[in-house]
Design an enzyme around this catalytic site. Structure first.
Site, PDB file in Angstrom:
ATOM      1  N   SER A 132       0.478   7.903  -3.549  1.00 49.02           N
ATOM      2  CA  SER A 132       1.219   6.647  -3.510  1.00 49.02           C
ATOM      3  C   SER A 132       1.692   6.260  -4.903  1.00 49.02           C
ATOM      4  CB  SER A 132       0.306   5.536  -2.963  1.00 49.02           C
ATOM      5  OG  SER A 132       0.875   4.254  -3.169  1.00 49.02           O
ATOM      6  N   TYR A 157      -6.974   0.525  -2.979  1.00 49.99           N
ATOM      7  CA  TYR A 157      -6.077   1.483  -2.327  1.00 49.99           C
ATOM      8  C   TYR A 157      -5.529   2.469  -3.356  1.00 49.99           C
ATOM      9  CZ  TYR A 157      -1.862   3.361  -0.144  1.00 49.99           C
ATOM     10  OH  TYR A 157      -0.903   4.222   0.319  1.00 49.99           O
TER      11      TYR A 157
END
Length: 339
Positions: A132, A157
């Protein structure tokens, strides 16, 4: 027939990728736990769409299970003997990681560790996995490059995704497993996730409700259309990384390795201000949104911007879908699907 395992097959990117692989004559073994993080009905509709390509029940085979269940995942690997694996399953969302951190530990760390172990023991030719843009964390050196440090995440995350890259590198080094990590930059388009801004804004504007605009609208994102993501994935899958025999361990490059390991940015390399993005939604809906301007959310970043030159050199492809076209395609799908 080639066999590829796609985890997260009922997810946004996994669905689109699986559909393209099936159309290209590849047997897809889809894995998804159908988490209730967002609307299960949307996930089931994606699976029904994939089943429409399922000639003789061979093109798409689906297994509902968690990646944390090593025995079940290994059983699937042993049964189908896949050539390659694309791991897109993960607990997504920056903001939700503040509410339910354990979900990220289990899915993104334990689950990914199980995938690596299965790939190792089943001699997988190439593991491609989702990272990501959030790994860049507090970095403000734009555009983000794979050569930059990613040592300062600002959400769990993001930390879990950086951990995936480190875990993959270890397996590439120890077991010569070719791995490629893809740092996705704000993917959007038809069949998109309901927790993403495009979906939330479109739904609220259609229903006559106001939208929440964080950091008073002073946000910039490298929005990337789903078709560009899929085309990039299809090309990456067919090009496993090799050892860089010129790698200098005394002056290590974050974008390379002596092991068969790569990480790439996948973005549109054309950062768009949030207010311009909202304007594109308003134009497609022919309706102006009522806006609630709010402070910055914890764990969020003000700007993302992708340097995609490494990926362009690697696969000879550059994402280029315009915001206006991409948003228009999403709005058309949304209206067809929900109204």
């Amino acid at each position: 027939m080639k066999k590829y395992i796609v985890t997260g097959a009922a997810g946004f990117i996994g669905f689109h990728l699986s559909r393209s692989l099936i159309k290209n004559g590849i047997q897809v073994i889809g894995i998804d736990n159908l988490s209730d993080y967002y609307d299960i009905n949307l996930k089931n509709s994606r699976l029904e769409n994939l089943e429409s390509f399922n000639c003789n029940k061979k093109n798409f085979i689906f297994h509902k299970t968690n990646l944390e269940n090593y025995e079940k995942i290994n059983e699937i690997f042993l049964k189908y003997k896949p050539d390659k694996v694309i791991n897109l399953a993960a607990q997504a969302g920056v903001r939700y990681s503040l509410e339910n951190p354990s979900a990220y530990i289990q899915s993104n760390l334990v689950g990914f560790g199980n995938v690596l172990e299965c790939c190792r023991h089943n001699r997988i030719k190439h593991l491609v996995y989702a990272s990501s843009s959030s790994v860049y964390g507090g970095n403000t050196n734009y555009p983000f490059s794979e050569h930059h440090s990613v040592d300062h995440p600002v959400s769990l995350y993001a930390a879990s995704k950086k951990s995936n890259e480190l875990m993959a590198h270890t397996y590439s080094h120890l077991y010569s497993l070719p791995t490629t990590g893809l740092r996705f930059f704000t993917v959007y388009g038809p069949w998109g996730r309901p927790d993403m801004a495009l979906f939330l804004f479109t739904k609220a504007i259609i229903e006559g409700r106001s939208i929440n605009v964080f950091n008073d609208g002073e946000m910039v994102r490298d929005f990337t259309y789903i078709d560009d993501i899929v085309e990039s994935l299809l090309r990456v899958i067919e090009k496993p990384p090799q050892e860089n025999k010129l790698f200098d361990k005394s002056n290590p490059d974050n974008a390379s390795s002596w092991a068969p390991y790569k990480v790439f940015n996948i973005g549109n390399s054309s950062p768009t201000p949030l207010m311009e993005y909202i304007k594109a939604i308003e134009n497609s809906l022919k309706k102006v949104a009522e806006k609630n301007y709010l402070p910055m959310q914890p764990g969020d970043v003000k700007k993302t911007s992708a340097d995609t030159s490494e990926l362009e050199k690697w696969i000879n492809f550059k994402p280029s879908t315009s915001i206006s076209h991409g948003v228009e395609m999403f709005v058309k799908w949304y209206k067809d699907f929900y109204t």
